[in-house]
Design a protein around this motif. Structure first.
Motif, PDB file in Angstrom:
ATOM      1  N   PHE A 100       0.840  -1.197   0.000  1.00  0.00           N
ATOM      2  CA  PHE A 100       0.000   0.000   0.000  1.00  0.00           C
ATOM      3  C   PHE A 100       0.878   1.251   0.000  1.00  0.00           C
ATOM      4  CE2 PHE A 100      -2.104   3.194   2.800  1.00  0.00           C
ATOM      5  CZ  PHE A 100      -3.192   3.504   1.999  1.00  0.00           C
ATOM      6  N   GLY A 101       1.937   1.238   0.797  1.00  0.00           N
ATOM      7  CA  GLY A 101       2.824   2.389   0.900  1.00  0.00           C
ATOM      8  C   GLY A 101       3.656   2.627  -0.340  1.00  0.00           C
ATOM      9  N   VAL A 102       3.861   1.597  -1.166  1.00  0.00           N
ATOM     10  CA  VAL A 102       4.629   1.757  -2.402  1.00  0.00           C
ATOM     11  C   VAL A 102       4.001   2.830  -3.289  1.00  0.00           C
ATOM     12  CG1 VAL A 102       5.154   0.625  -4.603  1.00  0.00           C
ATOM     13  CG2 VAL A 102       5.687  -0.526  -2.454  1.00  0.00           C
ATOM     14  N   GLY A 103       2.682   2.875  -3.299  1.00  0.00           N
ATOM     15  CA  GLY A 103       1.998   3.884  -4.094  1.00  0.00           C
ATOM     16  C   GLY A 103       2.333   5.289  -3.643  1.00  0.00           C
ATOM     17  N   PHE A 104       2.510   5.471  -2.344  1.00  0.00           N
ATOM     18  CA  PHE A 104       2.861   6.787  -1.816  1.00  0.00           C
ATOM     19  C   PHE A 104       4.314   7.133  -2.159  1.00  0.00           C
ATOM     20  CE2 PHE A 104      -0.812   5.712   0.675  1.00  0.00           C
ATOM     21  CZ  PHE A 104      -1.466   6.924   0.826  1.00  0.00           C
ATOM     22  N   ALA A 105       5.187   6.150  -2.092  1.00  0.00           N
ATOM     23  CA  ALA A 105       6.593   6.396  -2.414  1.00  0.00           C
ATOM     24  C   ALA A 105       6.755   6.821  -3.866  1.00  0.00           C
ATOM     25  CB  ALA A 105       7.413   5.138  -2.132  1.00  0.00           C
ATOM     26  N   ALA A 106       5.874   6.331  -4.738  1.00  0.00           N
ATOM     27  CA  ALA A 106       5.971   6.673  -6.162  1.00  0.00           C
ATOM     28  C   ALA A 106       5.397   8.045  -6.465  1.00  0.00           C
ATOM     29  CB  ALA A 106       5.236   5.617  -6.994  1.00  0.00           C
ATOM     30  N   ARG A 107       4.604   8.591  -5.565  1.00  0.00           N
ATOM     31  CA  ARG A 107       3.901   9.832  -5.872  1.00  0.00           C
ATOM     32  C   ARG A 107       4.825  11.033  -6.116  1.00  0.00           C
ATOM     33  NH1 ARG A 107      -1.372   9.809  -1.987  1.00  0.00           N
ATOM     34  NH2 ARG A 107      -1.108  12.062  -2.258  1.00  0.00           N
ATOM     35  N   PRO A 108       5.913  11.226  -5.359  1.00  0.00           N
ATOM     36  CA  PRO A 108       6.805  12.346  -5.708  1.00  0.00           C
ATOM     37  C   PRO A 108       7.418  12.211  -7.103  1.00  0.00           C
ATOM     38  CG  PRO A 108       7.208  11.612  -3.456  1.00  0.00           C
ATOM     39  CD  PRO A 108       6.303  10.605  -4.080  1.00  0.00           C
ATOM     40  N   LEU A 109       7.689  10.975  -7.523  1.00  0.00           N
ATOM     41  CA  LEU A 109       8.204  10.772  -8.882  1.00  0.00           C
ATOM     42  C   LEU A 109       7.155  11.178  -9.910  1.00  0.00           C
ATOM     43  CD1 LEU A 109       9.970   7.304  -8.458  1.00  0.00           C
ATOM     44  CD2 LEU A 109      11.009   9.585  -8.437  1.00  0.00           C
ATOM     45  N   GLY A 110       5.900  10.829  -9.626  1.00  0.00           N
ATOM     46  CA  GLY A 110       4.817  11.262 -10.505  1.00  0.00           C
ATOM     47  C   GLY A 110       4.663  12.761 -10.513  1.00  0.00           C
ATOM     48  N   ALA A 111       4.888  13.384  -9.356  1.00  0.00           N
ATOM     49  CA  ALA A 111       4.801  14.846  -9.276  1.00  0.00           C
ATOM     50  C   ALA A 111       5.864  15.500 -10.148  1.00  0.00           C
ATOM     51  CB  ALA A 111       4.959  15.293  -7.826  1.00  0.00           C
ATOM     52  N   ILE A 112       7.079  14.950 -10.135  1.00  0.00           N
ATOM     53  CA  ILE A 112       8.158  15.499 -10.966  1.00  0.00           C
ATOM     54  C   ILE A 112       7.849  15.304 -12.449  1.00  0.00           C
ATOM     55  CG2 ILE A 112      10.581  15.224 -11.612  1.00  0.00           C
ATOM     56  CD1 ILE A 112      11.137  14.499  -8.663  1.00  0.00           C
ATOM     57  N   LEU A 113       7.425  14.093 -12.801  1.00  0.00           N
ATOM     58  CA  LEU A 113       7.150  13.774 -14.208  1.00  0.00           C
ATOM     59  C   LEU A 113       6.001  14.617 -14.756  1.00  0.00           C
ATOM     60  CD1 LEU A 113       7.366  12.067 -16.785  1.00  0.00           C
ATOM     61  CD2 LEU A 113       5.916  10.342 -15.658  1.00  0.00           C
ATOM     62  N   PHE A 114       4.860  14.564 -14.076  1.00  0.00           N
ATOM     63  CA  PHE A 114       3.697  15.276 -14.598  1.00  0.00           C
ATOM     64  C   PHE A 114       3.761  16.772 -14.301  1.00  0.00           C
ATOM     65  CE2 PHE A 114       2.214  10.872 -14.312  1.00  0.00           C
ATOM     66  CZ  PHE A 114       1.833  10.701 -15.629  1.00  0.00           C
ATOM     67  N   GLY A 115       4.543  17.151 -13.288  1.00  0.00           N
ATOM     68  CA  GLY A 115       4.797  18.567 -13.082  1.00  0.00           C
ATOM     69  C   GLY A 115       5.557  19.152 -14.264  1.00  0.00           C
ATOM     70  N   TYR A 116       6.508  18.373 -14.787  1.00  0.00           N
ATOM     71  CA  TYR A 116       7.255  18.814 -15.971  1.00  0.00           C
ATOM     72  C   TYR A 116       6.312  19.002 -17.157  1.00  0.00           C
ATOM     73  CZ  TYR A 116      10.716  18.812 -19.737  1.00  0.00           C
ATOM     74  OH  TYR A 116      11.465  19.151 -20.840  1.00  0.00           O
ATOM     75  N   ILE A 117       5.432  18.014 -17.359  1.00  0.00           N
ATOM     76  CA  ILE A 117       4.481  18.116 -18.470  1.00  0.00           C
ATOM     77  C   ILE A 117       3.511  19.281 -18.237  1.00  0.00           C
ATOM     78  CG2 ILE A 117       2.605  16.947 -19.694  1.00  0.00           C
ATOM     79  CD1 ILE A 117       3.984  14.285 -18.988  1.00  0.00           C
ATOM     80  N   GLY A 118       3.004  19.378 -17.011  1.00  0.00           N
ATOM     81  CA  GLY A 118       2.010  20.403 -16.714  1.00  0.00           C
ATOM     82  C   GLY A 118       2.541  21.810 -16.759  1.00  0.00           C
ATOM     83  N   ASP A 119       3.795  22.024 -16.370  1.00  0.00           N
ATOM     84  CA  ASP A 119       4.378  23.364 -16.363  1.00  0.00           C
ATOM     85  C   ASP A 119       5.080  23.731 -17.668  1.00  0.00           C
ATOM     86  OD1 ASP A 119       3.605  24.313 -13.853  1.00  0.00           O
ATOM     87  OD2 ASP A 119       5.253  23.285 -12.840  1.00  0.00           O
ATOM     88  N   ARG A 120       5.279  22.761 -18.561  1.00  0.00           N
ATOM     89  CA  ARG A 120       5.948  23.058 -19.834  1.00  0.00           C
ATOM     90  C   ARG A 120       5.040  22.814 -21.042  1.00  0.00           C
ATOM     91  NH1 ARG A 120      10.835  24.413 -20.708  1.00  0.00           N
ATOM     92  NH2 ARG A 120      10.822  23.487 -22.801  1.00  0.00           N
ATOM     93  N   VAL A 121       4.299  21.726 -21.037  1.00  0.00           N
ATOM     94  CA  VAL A 121       3.456  21.382 -22.187  1.00  0.00           C
ATOM     95  C   VAL A 121       2.030  21.875 -21.980  1.00  0.00           C
ATOM     96  CG1 VAL A 121       2.617  19.505 -23.651  1.00  0.00           C
ATOM     97  CG2 VAL A 121       4.890  19.366 -22.613  1.00  0.00           C
ATOM     98  N   GLY A 122       1.523  21.670 -20.768  1.00  0.00           N
ATOM     99  CA  GLY A 122       0.155  22.103 -20.485  1.00  0.00           C
ATOM    100  C   GLY A 122      -0.454  21.316 -19.350  1.00  0.00           C
ATOM    101  N   ARG A 123      -1.363  21.976 -18.606  1.00  0.00           N
ATOM    102  CA  ARG A 123      -2.066  21.287 -17.515  1.00  0.00           C
ATOM    103  C   ARG A 123      -2.965  20.180 -18.071  1.00  0.00           C
ATOM    104  NH1 ARG A 123       1.346  24.991 -15.193  1.00  0.00           N
ATOM    105  NH2 ARG A 123       0.298  26.790 -14.249  1.00  0.00           N
TER     106      ARG A 123
END
Length: 443
Positions: free
Chosen positions: A72-95
């Motif tokens: 269950f906690g593995v999903g939480f550990a992956a969330r900052p990586l998702g934040a970096i990945l999709f933050g890059y897309i959201g702040d450069r390509v589009g929300r």
């Protein structure tokens, strides 16, 4: 903590948007977020009631439960990586494109959990596949919430950001209602049928729900604030790097202010469901039904807190939400320890309502901690670092039961600590809020 963020400059006037369009964007963000949380919360309930028995069967009961919560906690550990990945897309390509990708990822991953073979069928491959799909869930959620909040806030006038951000937060209790409701129904099956196929139904429902949410989200237009940044060529080159370099103090405040909304929620739902059913011997249906009632109450608290934040500021609401939750932590667990279904329902409902005071305004507070060019990444990172930090709290609280001889004081103490940390985040967050230039919204 209020380091200047480099690269900001004056923008051209933003386009005028209608109030109806702003509301439509917020509702679309809510629908997508509700699906995301439905998918994500299913795993938490199943971790407490199913996975420990069907995917970790060669371990003793306590070790199996710990392994289930670790997955269950593995999903939480992956969330900052998702934040970096999709933050890059959201702040450069589009929300918008970032949000479309996240909703497909989590919907498909959740549906596939419903067709996984268990340990008895394929052995060690079963928990490995389960962990991989949970990892995909975590990556998707790491980008979803920050993007949904950013879209809702950036389409709203400043004086109404609290209510629009709160609408996104309602996706959480609705997701809880859907997931807990689905499990409440299948728990009515005979135990043999539930273990054989019944538990899979809530996960398989993710496929049709995904189609509905995707249809709604495809119609969402890009954020006017991001469109303005793109036109001015002011998008960040590596958004996450700039957040860590220029806005690290704001990131710390964002993380602290989000701790209670994430960690407190899972302490009062995932851990308490497990503690009540596995340690206290309370019927599983009682525990799940209590979370359903709490989710209904959470909706009303979210609306009220969002409106109140528009009057006094989201940081102040966060501060008092943390203080009140800390004061109530031990009494809540004392009620649960009575094993009374009524007392347990009151405790879970009251606990969720208190945690929700801070959670309801997290979107508004975090969005105003970061400038537009770093907003998606900053919001997603702050929220999901808090998630990664607190996602293992059910595991830690369960481990503490072995130290405390199954007494609940350890879990109550954990709740006190994260509530007080959130109060600190709210206090400083109110002082560090930044303002976008006004958006013109027609009636």
């Amino acid at each position: 903590m209020s380091q200047p963020v480099q690269g900001s400059k004056a923008h051209a006037p933003l386009q005028t948007i209608s109030g109806a369009d702003a509301g439509k964007i917020a509702r679309a963000a809510f629908v997508g977020t509700a699906l995301e949380w439905y998918d994500y919360f299913l795993f938490g309930t199943a971790a407490a009631l199913v996975f420990n028995r069907l995917f970790f069967t060669e371990l003793n009961p306590t070790a199996a439960l710990l392994a289930s919560f670790a997955t269950f906690g593995v999903g939480f550990a992956a969330r900052p990586l998702g934040a970096i990945l999709f933050g890059y897309i959201g702040d450069r390509v589009g929300r918008r494109p970032a949000l479309l990708i996240t909703i497909v990822m989590i919907g498909v991953a959740t549906g596939l959990i419903g067709v996984l073979p268990d340990f008895g069928s394929v052995g060690l491959a079963a928990p490995i596949m389960l962990a991989i799909l949970r990892l995909v869930q975590g990556l998707a959620v790491g980008g979803e919430w920050g993007g949904a909040v950013t879209m809702a806030v950036e389409h709203a006038p400043a004086e109404k950001r609290g209510r629009f951000a709160a609408l996104v937060q309602i996706g959480s209790p609705v997701g809880t209602l859907l997931s807990s409701g689905a499990f409440a129904v299948v728990l009515m099956l005979p135990p043999e049928a539930f273990d054989a196929w019944g538990w899979r139904i809530p996960f398989l429902l993710a496929f049709p729900l995904l189609l509905v949410a995707l249809y709604i989200r495809v119609k969402v237009e890009e954020s006017p604030i991001f469109a303005d940044l793109l036109a001015e060529q002011e998008v960040a080159k590596v958004p996450a790097f700039e957040v860590f370099r220029f806005a690290w103090g704001r990131l710390i405040v964002a993380t602290l202010s989000a701790l209670l909304g994430v960690g407190g929620f899972y302490m009062i739902t995932t851990f308490v469901v497990s503690y009540g059913s596995n340690t206290l011997g309370v019927d599983r249906q009682v525990m799940v039904n209590a979370t359903l009632i709490a989710a209904v109450a959470q909706i009303f608290v979210t609306v009220l807190a969002g409106r109140f934040a528009e009057r006094v500021g989201p940081g102040r609401v966060t501060f008092w939400g943390g203080i009140l939750t800390a004061a109530a932590s031990f009494p809540l667990f004392w009620l649960i320890d009575t094993k009374s279904p009524v007392a347990i329902t009151v405790a879970i409902t009251a606990g969720i309502m208190l945690v929700t005071i801070a959670y309801a305004v997290s979107g508004a507070l975090l969005a105003e901690l970061f400038p537009a060019k770093l907003r998606y990444s900053g919001v997603a990172l702050g929220y999901n670092i808090a998630g990664a930090t607190s996602g293992f709290l059910p595991l830690i609280a369960t481990a503490m039961l072995t130290v405390s001889n199954n007494a609940s004081w350890g879990a109550a103490l954990i709740l006190v600590v994260i509530a007080l940390l959130t109060a600190v985040g709210g206090y400083f967050g109110e002082k560090l809020r930044v303002r976008d230039k006004p958006i013109v919204v027609d009636a």
